[in-house]
Design an enzyme around this catalytic site. Sequence first.
Site, PDB file in Angstrom:
ATOM      1  N   ASN A 111       0.820  -1.206   0.000  1.00 48.27           N
ATOM      2  CA  ASN A 111       0.000   0.000   0.000  1.00 48.27           C
ATOM      3  C   ASN A 111       0.854   1.255   0.000  1.00 48.27           C
ATOM      4  OD1 ASN A 111      -2.095  -1.804   0.159  1.00 48.27           O
ATOM      5  ND2 ASN A 111      -2.459  -1.494   2.342  1.00 48.27           N
ATOM      6  N   ASP A 113      -0.670   4.199   0.842  1.00 47.53           N
ATOM      7  CA  ASP A 113      -1.523   5.162   1.544  1.00 47.53           C
ATOM      8  C   ASP A 113      -0.933   5.684   2.850  1.00 47.53           C
ATOM      9  OD1 ASP A 113      -2.000   3.017   3.395  1.00 47.53           O
ATOM     10  OD2 ASP A 113      -3.706   2.348   2.196  1.00 47.53           O
ATOM     11  N   HIS A 128       6.215  -0.549  -2.184  1.00 46.24           N
ATOM     12  CA  HIS A 128       5.791   0.243  -3.347  1.00 46.24           C
ATOM     13  C   HIS A 128       5.902   1.740  -3.102  1.00 46.24           C
ATOM     14  CE1 HIS A 128       3.193  -3.261  -5.137  1.00 46.24           C
ATOM     15  NE2 HIS A 128       4.480  -3.457  -5.254  1.00 46.24           N
ATOM     16  N   CYS A 136      11.888  14.805  -7.805  1.00 42.26           N
ATOM     17  CA  CYS A 136      12.092  15.300  -9.168  1.00 42.26           C
ATOM     18  C   CYS A 136      12.791  14.230  -9.997  1.00 42.26           C
ATOM     19  CB  CYS A 136      12.928  16.576  -9.144  1.00 42.26           C
ATOM     20  SG  CYS A 136      13.201  17.293 -10.792  1.00 42.26           S
ATOM     21  N   CYS A 157       8.981  20.695 -10.994  1.00 47.37           N
ATOM     22  CA  CYS A 157       9.917  20.895  -9.891  1.00 47.37           C
ATOM     23  C   CYS A 157      10.148  22.382  -9.678  1.00 47.37           C
ATOM     24  CB  CYS A 157      11.233  20.193 -10.199  1.00 47.37           C
ATOM     25  SG  CYS A 157      12.537  20.496  -8.991  1.00 47.37           S
ATOM     26  N   CYS A 160      14.224  23.033 -10.654  1.00 47.16           N
ATOM     27  CA  CYS A 160      14.775  22.950 -12.008  1.00 47.16           C
ATOM     28  C   CYS A 160      13.717  22.952 -13.105  1.00 47.16           C
ATOM     29  CB  CYS A 160      15.652  21.708 -12.149  1.00 47.16           C
ATOM     30  SG  CYS A 160      14.723  20.150 -12.223  1.00 47.16           S
ATOM     31  N   THR A 200      -4.216 -10.043  -3.051  1.00 45.92           N
ATOM     32  CA  THR A 200      -4.419 -11.165  -3.960  1.00 45.92           C
ATOM     33  C   THR A 200      -3.135 -11.956  -4.171  1.00 45.92           C
ATOM     34  OG1 THR A 200      -4.062  -9.650  -5.816  1.00 45.92           O
ATOM     35  CG2 THR A 200      -6.349 -10.109  -5.199  1.00 45.92           C
ATOM     36  N   GLY A 226     -11.848 -13.080  -0.355  1.00 43.30           N
ATOM     37  CA  GLY A 226     -11.837 -13.775  -1.641  1.00 43.30           C
ATOM     38  C   GLY A 226     -10.702 -14.767  -1.762  1.00 43.30           C
ATOM     39  N   ALA A 242     -10.265  -7.519   7.227  1.00 45.67           N
ATOM     40  CA  ALA A 242      -9.091  -7.418   8.093  1.00 45.67           C
ATOM     41  C   ALA A 242      -9.434  -6.923   9.495  1.00 45.67           C
ATOM     42  CB  ALA A 242      -8.056  -6.492   7.451  1.00 45.67           C
TER      43      ALA A 242
END
EC number: 2.3.1.286
Length: 261
Positions: A111, A113, A128, A136, A157, A160, A200, A226, A242
């Site tokens: 996640n 988040d 991730h 930048c 940016c 630059c 998954t 699932g 969960a």
Amino acid sequence: MNDVEHTLDAAAALFGTAQRILFITGAGISADSGLPTYRGIGGLYHERLTAEGLSIEEALSGEMMTHRPDICWRYIAEIEANCRGAQPNAAHRLIAALEHEKPAVWVLTQNVDGLHRAAGSRKLIEIHGTVHHLRCTECPHERDVPDFSGLALPPACPVCGGLLRPDVVLFGEMLPQQGMDRLEAVLLGGIDLVVSIGTTSVFPYIAGPVWWAQQQGIPSIEINPGDTEVSRLVTHRLRMGAADALTAIWRRLHRPDPAED
């Protein structure tokens, strides 16, 4: 006693004895915080294409960020907007609480988040990345942002003029080596229990620790409504959300009244 209660009791017994736990989490753990599960049941991109007729994997790819950053940013911003204002739920908080009770509780999360960190988890591998950190693509400038409100898309940016992007792994990009090395070190250091929640497990590096646990004779638990790539591999399977599952397990570990034992 029904099958669910029996499985919850068995899962709680494993939690009670395990001193080193690896949690592997996906979008499903944030569902009770009001966030979509993307590929999962009822997900934001479940069986639909973008307005451009692209799969979400194409829209959120490293190649798209390079050649059409406007498209890539459009869907990154849509995900961020769905995450905005979300707070950790009971599942995030209980995992963080277990970290204070056990010698080693690690979280490997897909996640972006930031809810595990907001809940207080510190032994955290955000494999991730996070949408709240921008960098930048042309210079060393980077900064944290609470959300994307007020950002021109795609953002430039301020140093630059190059393209800013969230520090997340897009489809087709390499995973951060530091995160993979950290995961390997955690597994080599010894784990007593692997718990897969709300994912998954389609990526090999997410399913891998469950395969490893099975081969090593280490118990594992899956919490997911699932079917997944690892459902047939785990020791115990809870077809639950969960927050409900972890709350039920927590209550079995922390009886408020000794008479309930």
